[in-house]
Motif scaffolding. Structure first.
Motif, mmCIF file in Angstrom:
data_model
loop_
_atom_site.group_PDB
_atom_site.id
_atom_site.type_symbol
_atom_site.label_atom_id
_atom_site.label_comp_id
_atom_site.label_asym_id
_atom_site.label_seq_id
_atom_site.Cartn_x
_atom_site.Cartn_y
_atom_site.Cartn_z
ATOM 1 N N GLU A 131 -14.811 -16.773 37.206
ATOM 2 C CA GLU A 131 -15.915 -15.745 36.791
ATOM 3 C C GLU A 131 -16.133 -14.802 38.166
ATOM 4 N N MET A 132 -15.359 -14.592 38.427
ATOM 5 C CA MET A 132 -14.983 -14.088 40.052
ATOM 6 C C MET A 132 -13.274 -12.734 39.442
ATOM 7 N N LYS A 133 -13.280 -12.539 39.162
ATOM 8 C CA LYS A 133 -11.644 -11.967 38.523
ATOM 9 C C LYS A 133 -12.408 -10.574 38.942
ATOM 10 N N ASP A 134 -13.546 -10.036 39.082
ATOM 11 C CA ASP A 134 -13.764 -8.639 39.236
ATOM 12 C C ASP A 134 -13.698 -8.256 40.287
ATOM 13 N N ARG A 135 -14.109 -9.529 41.246
ATOM 14 C CA ARG A 135 -14.502 -9.736 42.883
ATOM 15 C C ARG A 135 -13.569 -9.235 43.671
ATOM 16 N N LEU A 136 -13.996 -8.119 45.293
ATOM 17 C CA LEU A 136 -12.826 -8.059 46.192
ATOM 18 C C LEU A 136 -12.623 -9.594 46.376
ATOM 19 N N ALA A 137 -10.693 -9.854 46.130
ATOM 20 C CA ALA A 137 -10.541 -11.043 47.138
ATOM 21 C C ALA A 137 -10.406 -11.063 48.927
ATOM 22 N N GLY A 138 -10.886 -10.485 49.629
ATOM 23 C CA GLY A 138 -11.525 -10.019 51.017
ATOM 24 C C GLY A 138 -13.022 -10.572 50.745
ATOM 25 N N ALA A 139 -14.123 -10.867 49.668
ATOM 26 C CA ALA A 139 -14.662 -11.413 49.997
ATOM 27 C C ALA A 139 -16.000 -12.626 49.430
ATOM 28 N N LEU A 140 -14.536 -13.406 48.746
ATOM 29 C CA LEU A 140 -14.279 -14.816 49.103
ATOM 30 C C LEU A 140 -14.220 -16.033 50.465
ATOM 31 N N SER A 141 -15.060 -16.700 49.866
ATOM 32 C CA SER A 141 -14.753 -17.827 50.698
ATOM 33 C C SER A 141 -13.564 -18.271 51.018
ATOM 34 N N GLY A 142 -13.614 -18.696 52.085
ATOM 35 C CA GLY A 142 -12.479 -19.404 52.697
ATOM 36 C C GLY A 142 -11.507 -20.439 51.691
#
Length: 239
Positions: A131-142
């Motif tokens: 679902e988040m494949k295009d989101r920057l990894a730095g914006a993910l939760s821990g």
């Protein structure tokens, strides 16, 4: 999922200057089995795992993976021999997208049907990453970054997965999610070596377990048997 191979190491020693962090330990991860390593802070767990990957200087009498001698293999080549590594602290590439992080995990493989299927498998294992494949990894939760770190390691199609403290800093709910993933991988026949401070998670995710103390293996046995062992409480909890 690629089926696991047997891994064995004997007389593994790690020194940091004049300090002996790991003192001549040895163990085997049977093919398709999961082995845990627990112990208090400073017991030598993470140092042992990093030494196996060649990330810190080590001395070892023997280190074999299937029929291959890994004792002289450098860290950069371990993945080509089927060793996947999930580092402590995740170490995702925060400026790259989720999918690019995953694709970097397959750097040693050709971009073929099997690798594309591996990407689909990771998204099936961790739907949130799809679902988040295009989101920057730095914006993910821990917790999402931990899923990404595991998924990235799986992209190399490993036959042995080394995990260093995957539950660190996660909420109890996310720890249960990671436990479910590890149990699923175990059920698929992937060999795993899990280093953890969370004894409950380790006992539930593994078949056998080593308890480290002062750089040595103080005891070992079936995870189910160690769960209520008074000696584990003494070594691990200081009780």
């Amino acid at each position: 999922m690629t089926q696991g191979l047997e891994f064995s190491v004997s007389d593994l020693t790690v020194h940091y200057g004049g300090v002996c962090a790991v003192n001549g330990i040895g163990f085997t991860v049977p093919a398709g089995e999961s082995v845990g390593v627990i112990g208090a802070n400073g017991a030598g767990k993470s140092s042992a795992l990093k030494a196996l990957m060649g990330l810190v200087p080590r001395r070892v009498s023997s280190m074999r993976f299937g029929d291959v001698d890994l004792s002289r293999v450098k860290a950069r080549d371990m993945v080509r021999h089927g060793i996947g590594y999930v580092p402590e602290g995740r170490h995702v590439f925060s400026g790259l997208s989720v999918e690019k992080n995953l694709l970097l995990g397959a750097y040693a493989r050709p971009w073929d049907a099997k690798t594309r299927a591996g990407l689909a498998d990771v998204y099936e294992l961790f739907p949130v990453l799809g679902e988040m494949k295009d989101r920057l990894a730095g914006a993910l939760s821990g917790g999402q970054q931990q899923m990404l770190a595991i998924g990235r390691a799986l992209m190399s199609q490993p036959k042995l997965l080394l995990l260093d403290e995957p539950s660190m800093g996660l909420s109890p709910i996310l720890v249960e999610t990671i436990l479910g993933v590890l149990q699923r991988l175990k059920g698929q026949g992937l060999s795993m070596l899990l280093v953890e401070q969370n004894a409950k998670l380790t006992f539930e995710a593994t078949s056998t377990c080593l308890v480290m103390e002062n750089g040595q293996v103080a005891m070992s046995g079936r995870s189910a048997d160690l769960t209520h062992d008074a000696r584990v409480r003494k070594i691990y909890l200081g009780l």
